[in-house]
Every structure is written in structure tokens, then in C-alpha cells.
Scaffold this active site. Structure first.
Site, short mmCIF file in Angstrom:
data_model
loop_
_atom_site.label_atom_id
_atom_site.label_comp_id
_atom_site.label_asym_id
_atom_site.label_seq_id
_atom_site.Cartn_x
_atom_site.Cartn_y
_atom_site.Cartn_z
NE ARG A 22 5.06 5.81 -3.74
CZ ARG A 22 5.62 6.52 -4.73
NH1 ARG A 22 4.48 6.83 -5.99
NH2 ARG A 22 6.51 6.15 -5.73
CB SER A 113 6.66 9.51 -5.73
OG SER A 113 7.53 10.19 -6.30
CG HIS A 114 4.32 11.98 -7.98
ND1 HIS A 114 5.26 11.24 -8.29
CD2 HIS A 114 3.53 11.35 -8.83
CE1 HIS A 114 4.53 9.71 -8.64
NE2 HIS A 114 3.35 10.01 -9.23
CG ASP A 278 8.80 14.20 -7.33
OD1 ASP A 278 10.16 14.31 -6.87
OD2 ASP A 278 8.50 12.98 -6.85
CG ASP A 280 10.22 11.17 -3.86
OD1 ASP A 280 10.01 12.11 -4.65
OD2 ASP A 280 10.93 10.28 -4.25
CG ASP A 282 11.67 10.79 -7.83
OD1 ASP A 282 11.16 11.63 -7.45
OD2 ASP A 282 12.31 9.92 -6.93
NE ARG A 283 7.98 11.27 -11.34
CZ ARG A 283 6.60 11.03 -11.51
NH1 ARG A 283 5.65 11.87 -11.68
NH2 ARG A 283 6.67 9.87 -11.47
CE LYS A 377 11.28 9.03 -11.01
NZ LYS A 377 10.54 8.06 -10.92
#
Ligand code: G1P
Ligand code: ZN
Length: 544
Positions: A22, A113-114, A278, A280, A282-283, A377
Site C-alpha cells: 500500500r 481497503s478503508h 468499507d 473494498d 470486507d469491513r 472478512k
């Protein structure tokens, strides 16, 4: 078709972190930067020629460009088929689902991600293996080693592929298949949950919810599953268009970044149920009307209600939580007579337990829940699980959680983050607590007697691999706990996370505000760590 061999030189810092590589978009935009990393992934793999690679991302800025490069390089490397989400989109759990369903060799997921997206924000890339989960450390270390010695990469000299039309075409020796990013995932969800029951909740029960997709990847998934299939009214999904910059927001579903949803759920117009995911997908965050569900409690409730969901009603083999996640789920596991594994922070530690069938459901306090249906997740999975529970027991979110506390007791829980702390000071704080470990057992802090004071070490029960220095745990005799650890995903200085937990069996005290219920332990945490004193901070930056 011509395959070009392009000379290149290594870049520093291409070691994958907790969840892939990242960096700022500007770093990825450097000539050869992405290509070097992708070639290093391919060079770390054996016998993939002729096999299938899944490619997709969360739609953030640079997603499409990166995918075109990856396609041309995967063609040059000899993959037999590339399965790519239409528009370059695949949520992280959907990518995991597609890898497993089509028995692909692996997948490349483009996401940070987030973290915010856009030309001046973040981008990321990670490799997932054939079980659908993130590559284990031995693979990511091999990738990193390759990035340090790379001298050239191979790329097909061919025009860009149209990512927006579903269908197949042949490029050189490789079949390019553009797939609907939603359908395989939606089909899997329909197997796990009682869609008829949930549909009735919306159609007959007049149940109202709001799902905030935060202008990120889950919009199309949530609109299809919730509105088209489950017949929630149109408009249930808000911010449902994936945008390259997430509409300027920070696509992290928590009380701080999803505050618009939180304000709405605490207003007098609030619907019965609120949720968000989020960047992508997964949250997840779960809310009832004027009620917030702490992610650790959400995990415990999901496990306790397994018999309501068709995908789980034959029983769970076990459960797992990350070490800092509250012990609420442990009580449920104990009650059901099954194992509860405590792993270090990060979803990758659940992979072996899921593969070995030792755990069925896993969760982290950081808004992550999932099961053995994929190896990531899964935000929308948690939302559907909650809808299934609500429809089955016909109770409000608040009543479900309160009934759970009544039965098992309440684990008051909160996480306090101190961000961008000077790394040296942060390390000194952790070292000084490590030094206290030996002679703190039996010591009292207020009324709290220390039972265990250690630096968490994990031995994987499946492959026996060891991970140490996973966080300072101070466990008290009454089941209360304080945990300190440094974040492994921060990009600026160090982030100190303090996790505070207190067990309260007395129903009469369950309505207290967590910060109040935890006030004495919060003070003890400062006495033990001296974070405020040593950093000069007056308060945490983020409280969840
Ligand atoms: C954070 C969370 C952790 C999660 C990870 C990736 O890691 O705490 O639970 O798995 O993000 O989403 P940390 O920054 O604490 O290392
Ligand atoms: Zn994510």
C-alpha cells in the site's frame, strides 16, 4: 502478439505489509513501479502457466490503469485465463469467492481497503492464493525478495482490453473473461442465508434499513442483493455508486468516518437497521435504531445465533477472534462447548484454522467478521447474517443485543488510538511495559488484581509457526483486560492502540456508557503505559 522484455531496476520499500503493498498513488505511478511488483509476484509462483488468475479491485483511482498493465503482464507470463470483474470491480470477499468457486490458481486484488482514494491518496495491490485468502508470509517474503533483484519484466504489446463488456475473448494464448462481479457472490450468499425469510421481513414486515456503501465497491452488491433480490425498498442503499475518490470520503465504517449514517440512525426518523462497509467491502458496521453494536458484540451475537442461518445451522466447528477482540465470543463458545481460538491481529491468521476446519466463524474488533465461506472478512455477509437473525427471532437489534448481554453478561469494550506518535517514543512505551511483565502478577491497580501480564505469542495450532510480540496483555482476575499494541498498517509514525475491556454480569449496569463503565480501567491503562505523559497527548485521536 509481441511480448516485450523491459529492463528495470529494483525500487526500495516494496515489502508487502499486513494486507499487500500500500502506497500513495504517486508512488505507484512511477515508471516500472507497478510492473516490478507484478513481475515479482509472478516470479514467486510455480506452475501457473495455463491456469486461471482472478483480477479485480475496489474501483479507486488507478484501478483501471493498473488492471490493464496486469492483464498485459499476465498474458506475457502465460496464464491460461484471466477472470476480471466488469469495470475492474471485485470486492475483496467477492474476489475470494470467485477464486474458490472457479478453482483459480490465485488472484490479484487492487485496493487500499478503508484508506481514502484519488490522485493524491492511496492505492494497493495484494496477491491471494488458491484457497482465496491472502498470500501467507512465505509467499509475500518471496515476492519482496524478487523486488530487490529484478532486472526486467515481460509485457504483451497489445491495446487495452475493454473492461466494460461481459464476455470472453482471446489475447495471444490467454482467454480473457469479463465477469459480472456480483452474481457469483450473490449466489453464495443465497446459499448461506434464508433469503425468503428476509424478503418477508421487507415485504410484509415493513422493515426499514439503510445501507451506506460509502461510494465504494459494495454499492452494486448491496443494491442487487438487498433491493433487487430481497426487495428492500429502492433507496435503501445510499452512496451506492463506486467512485474513484469515494466521493472525497474516508470509506471506513466506524463511528467517526460513517458519522452521517450514525447521525441518521440516532435521529427520530431512524429505520430499524443500519449498516455500512468499507472501500473494498470486507469491513462492516452494524447499527440498530438509536443503537450501536460494538463489533466484538456483533461477533458474539452472530455465533450465538448460528442456528438461525441455513449455512450454519448444522453447527460450528469452532470460532476464532483476534487477541484484542473482546472476550464476549469466548463466553458463547464456552456455553456451546466449542473451541475459541485467540490469534494475532490480522485476517491471515484465521486462514489455517478455516482450512483445517477448526473454526467456522472468525472476527476482529476492527469491524471485521467472516466465516469459512471465503478466506477474507466479509462486510455484506455480516449484514445479511444480522438480517437473517432479526427476521428469525423477530426482535429489534437493541433487544437482540440486550438479551444476549442478559444471558452472557456484557463485555464493555473500547479501543483508544493515538496516531502519528513518534516511533521511538512508541517503542520506548512498549519496551517499558515489556520490562514490567515479570513482576506485575499479583499486583493491584485499584481493585483490579493482575493475573497475567505478558507479550502475546501465538503458536499456530495447525502448522506450529510462531509469531511473537503481538501485543502487551494485562489480564485481571475478574476477567477485565487492557491490551496495548502498535498498529501494523499505519503510514505515518506509530499508532498506539489501547484496548480496554471490563466484564459486567449485572444486568442493572448494562445500560452504562462504555467510556463511563471503563473509566477506572482507562486511568489504569495510563498508569501502566504513561502514553499521555510520554507523548504529551491530552486524549486519544480516535475512540471506537
Ligand atoms: C488494523 C486492524 C486489524 C485489521 C487490519 C487490516 O490493523 O486493527 O484488526 O486486520 O487493520 O484491516 P493494525 O493497524 O491494528 O495493525
Ligand atoms: Zn477493507
Amino acid at each position: 502478439m509481441k511480448i516485450k522484455t523491459v529492463p528495470t531496476k529494483p525500487f526500495d520499500g516494496q515489502r508487502p505489509g499486513t494486507s499487500g503493498l500500500r502506497k500513495k498513488v504517486s508512488v505507484f505511478e512511477q515508471t516500472h513501479y507497478l510492473e516490478n511488483f507484478v513481475q515479482s509476484i509472478f516470479d514467486s509462483l510455480d506452475d501457473f502457466q495455463g491456469k486461471t488468475l482472478v483480477i479485480g479491485g475496489d474501483g479507486r483511482y488507478f484501478n483501471r490503469k493498473a488492471i490493464q498493465t496486469i492483464i498485459k503482464m499476465a498474458v506475457a507470463s502465460g496464464f491460461g485465463e484471466l477472470m476480471i470483474g466488469k469495470g475492474g470491480l471485485l470486492s475483496t470477499p467477492a474476489a475470494s469467492c470467485v477464486i474458490r468457486k472457479y478453482q483459480a490458481f490465485g488472484g490479484i486484488i487492487l485496493s487500499a481497503s478503508h484508506n481514502p482514494g484519488g490522485p493524491t491518496e492511496d492505492f494497493g495491490i495484494k496477491y491471494n492464493i488458491s484457497n482465496g485468502g491472502p498470500a501467507p508470509e512465505k509467499v509475500t517474503e518471496a515476492i519482496y525478495a524478487n523486488t530487490q533483484k529484478i532486472t526486467s519484466y515481460q509485457i504483451a504489446d497489445t491495446p487495452d482490453v475493454d473492461l466494460d463488456s461481459i464476455g470472453e475473448k482471446i489475447l495471444g494464448e490467454t482467454k480473457i473473461t469479463i465477469i459480472d462481479p456480483v452474481s457469483d457472490y450473490a449466489e453464495l450468499m443465497a446459499k448461506l442465508f434464508d433469503f425468503d425469510l428476509i424478503r418477508r421481513l421487507f415485504e410484509i414486515g415493513n422493515f426499514k434499513m439503510r445501507y451506506d456503501a460509502m461510494n465504494a465497491v459494495t454499492g452494486p452488491y448491496a443494491k442487487f442483493i438487498l433491493e433487487d433480490v430481497l426487495k428492500a425498498p429502492k433507496g435503501t442503499v445510499v452512496n451506492g455508486e463506486p467512485k474513484e475518490d469515494f466521493g472525497g470520503g474516508h470509506p471506513d465504517p466506524n463511528l467517526v468516518h460513517a458519522h452521517k449514517l450514525v447521525e441518521y440512525m440516532f435521529s427520530d426518523d431512524a429505520p430499524d437497521f443500519g449498516a455500512a462497509s468499507d472501500g473494498d467491502g470486507d469491513r462492516n458496521m452494524i447499527l440498530g435504531r438509536k443503537f450501536y453494536v460494538n463489533p466484538s458484540d456483533s461477533l458474539a451475537v452472530i455465533v450465538a445465533n448460528f442456528w438461525n442461518a441455513p449455512g450454519y445451522d448444522r453447527g460450528l466447528t469452532g470460532v476464532a477472534r483476534s487477541m484484542p477482540t473482546s472476550q464476549a465470543v469466548d463466553r458463547v463458545a464456552r456455553g456451546m462447548g466449542m473451541s475459541c481460538y485467540e490469534t494475532p491481529t490480522g485476517w491471515k491468521f484465521f486462514g489455517n484454522l478455516l482450512d483445517a476446519n477448526k473454526a467456522t466463524i472468525c472476527g476482529e474488533e476492527s469491524f471485521g467478521t467472516g466465516s469459512n465461506h471465503v478466506r477474507e472478512k466479509d462486510g455484506l455477509w455480516a449484514v445479511l447474517y444480522w438480517l437473517n437473525i432479526i427476521a428469525a427471532v423477530n426482535m429489534s437489534v437493541e433487544d437482540i443485543v440486550k438479551a444476549h448481554w442478559k444471558k452472557y453478561g456484557r463485555n464493555f469494550y473500547s479501543r483508544h488510538d493515538y496516531e502519528a506518535v513518534d516511533s521511538q517514543i512508541a517503542n520506548e512505551i512498549m519496551d517499558s511495559m515489556r520490562a514490567m511483565a515479570a513482576d506485575s502478577v499479583g499486583k493491584f491497580f485499584g481493585d483490579y488484581e493482575v493475573e497475567t501480564f505478558d507479550d502475546f505469542k501465538y503458536v499456530d495450532p495447525v502448522d506450529k509457526s510462531e509469531s511473537d510480540h503481538q501485543g502487551i496483555r494485562v489480564l485481571f482476575k475478574d476477567g477485565s483486560r487492557i491490551v496495548f499494541r502498535l498498529s501494523g498498517t499505519g503510514t505515518q509514525g506509530a499508532t498506539i492502540r489501547v484496548y480496554i475491556e471490563k466484564y459486567e454480569p449485572n444486568v442493572g449496569h448494562h445500560d452504562m456508557d462504555p467510556q463511563e463503565a471503563l473509566a477506572e480501567l482507562i486511568e489504569i491503562a495510563e498508569n501502566i503505559s504513561g502514553i499521555k505523559a510520554k507523548t504529551g497527548r491530552m486524549a486519544p485521536d480516535v475512540i471506537t
